[in-house]
Design an enzyme around this catalytic site. Sequence first.
Site, PDB file in Angstrom:
ATOM      1  N   GLY A  34       2.509  -9.041   5.685  1.00 53.53           N
ATOM      2  CA  GLY A  34       3.233  -8.039   6.457  1.00 53.53           C
ATOM      3  C   GLY A  34       2.277  -6.972   6.936  1.00 53.53           C
ATOM      4  N   GLY A  35       2.834  -5.844   7.408  1.00 57.40           N
ATOM      5  CA  GLY A  35       1.972  -4.780   7.932  1.00 57.40           C
ATOM      6  C   GLY A  35       0.993  -4.278   6.884  1.00 57.40           C
ATOM      7  CG  ASP A  36       2.137  -1.320   4.213  1.00 61.24           C
ATOM      8  OD1 ASP A  36       3.058  -2.170   4.322  1.00 61.24           O
ATOM      9  OD2 ASP A  36       2.344  -0.138   3.892  1.00 61.24           O
ATOM     10  CD  GLU A  37       5.761  -5.968   2.677  1.00 58.66           C
ATOM     11  OE1 GLU A  37       6.704  -5.232   2.380  1.00 58.66           O
ATOM     12  OE2 GLU A  37       5.906  -7.131   3.121  1.00 58.66           O
TER      13      GLU A  37
ATOM     14  CG  LEU B  20      -1.904  -1.174   1.319  1.00 57.01           C
ATOM     15  CD1 LEU B  20      -2.760  -1.020   2.571  1.00 57.01           C
ATOM     16  CD2 LEU B  20      -2.791  -1.253   0.086  1.00 57.01           C
TER      17      LEU B  20
END
Length: 570
Positions: A477-480, A437
């Site tokens: 992942g966090g924003d993956e 993102l």
Amino acid sequence: MSAQGTSRRIIVYGFLLVIVVLVTITGTGLYRIQRLSSGLTEIVQNRNTQITLMHTMRQVARERSIILQSAMIIKDPFTIDEYAMEMSSSALRYVTAREELLNQDITAAEHQLLERQHAQTVKTASSQNLVIQYLRDQEYQPAGELLFQTTLPGQRKAMALMDDFILLKQQQNIENLKSTNEEIQQTYRFMIFLSVFGVLFSIAIATLIHRRISNEITRRQKSENELRHSELRERTVRENMIDGLLTLNRRGCIVSCNKAGNMIFGYEDKALIGKSIQSLMPKVINKESGDHLFFDNEEWKKRRLGMSREVMCIHSNGSTFPAEIDISKIELEGEPVYIVVIRDITDKKAAQQKLLQFNLELEKRVEERTDELASTNNKLRHEIHERVKAQQELTHLATHDALTGLPNRSLFNEHLEIAINHAQRHGRQLALLFLDLDGFKLINDTLGHEAGDHLLKAISACMKECIRKDDILARVGGDEFTLLLGELNLPEDASLIANKLISAINEPILIDSHPCHVGVSIGISLFPQSAENARELLRLADNAMYNAKNSGKNTYKIISNTNNKTVVEQ
């Protein structure tokens, strides 16, 4: 004399045989039920001990995993050394519990399962020690990769093998309970069969005794006719009878009584002569107004005369006792004479009462034991159900992202391997999209982590609407995110999906009344054009995503061959 002795022996032997049969039936049933209960208790206790030891080993494995994750978060060298010491202490507990478990009585299959679990645990322990060493050297990135990619999955496999052992032992307990219950039911049926046999045998003995007694009475009647002119012979017969013998006139007065009759009622010799039978058996014989015996009427003749029955008699000391009497009627010189044969059955009634009480107590104990077994069975079923449910929940948590509910990196990698194998066998094409993102960190820092979590869930739902049901979307992942597109007809289909995702994510999303705008950079690798294994496809898609970010973000890049030189831009 010989015939009387034979009759007495038949009666005694018959009743002794019936008692022996009933006692044997009861003793056999009690012994078998006790043996089954003792065996079941010992087996269940041994298996519960093994389950407890395995729970200890599982707790140790879980503690080591928690200590590693805590060390990964804290990253303090001194604290890491303390954690390493705690892990060594936990390992000692694991070794102690395992040695104790191996000393238990286990089957070859269970021993093999323990060896598999131990091999996996040793492998995981080696990986855990390497993670600690990385942390001590402050090499946090390789430590994290080793922890989450190798150590924790290995730990889950080892704990799954432990759970398999526990479930195996619990299933064995349930099977033993079922088997024991079936054997107890068979014992019940066997005891019922033997009881029926005992009853039939008792009936046969009673029939034989009745025949012998009937024959004896017939012989006595003949003897009375033959000996009425011989007082000496009559006295000899009467005085040597075991049973009490009374002769009555038509008014119920005692004409004669033998020695046994005097002993039964507790009177001296000839003390009963002239007494009314009412003083000895008041509820059996009543007088009418005409001073004639009640059993002279038609009802007595049809129902009672000549039949054995139990009555209550009065002793000379005023006490009562049960007796069995037979009444017969003969004619002497035109006058009716009644012969009453009396047997004291006090001991017989006491024995019957004791036997009845014993049977009642036995039935009560059997019912209580059956209820206990049923309750234990229900508890075991409930515990197994709860453990299966907890295992399913743990499996879901271990393979899915807690925030979005999407598959995590581990589960996605498994699906990717399966999809590649399927595509290789059937000559199909795949596309792997790596999404990151754009602008998410700004929103997360500005509006807070809670708003960021809401945004991630909204974007996850938006992306799921843009893909097919069979496509696999995961948060790695966090924003993956990663997306696996299967069954592609043309590589250009991946571009269509990428454009669709970019358009959908670019739409503003309201979070706490704030419109949030984010973009997405997408890297795409193709199978088999870009690579032919999962690790290479992921690496190439990640590189393509960074190319998309460096090219201005909110776009996509496709790596179409293995030399990484051909890149098709949006």
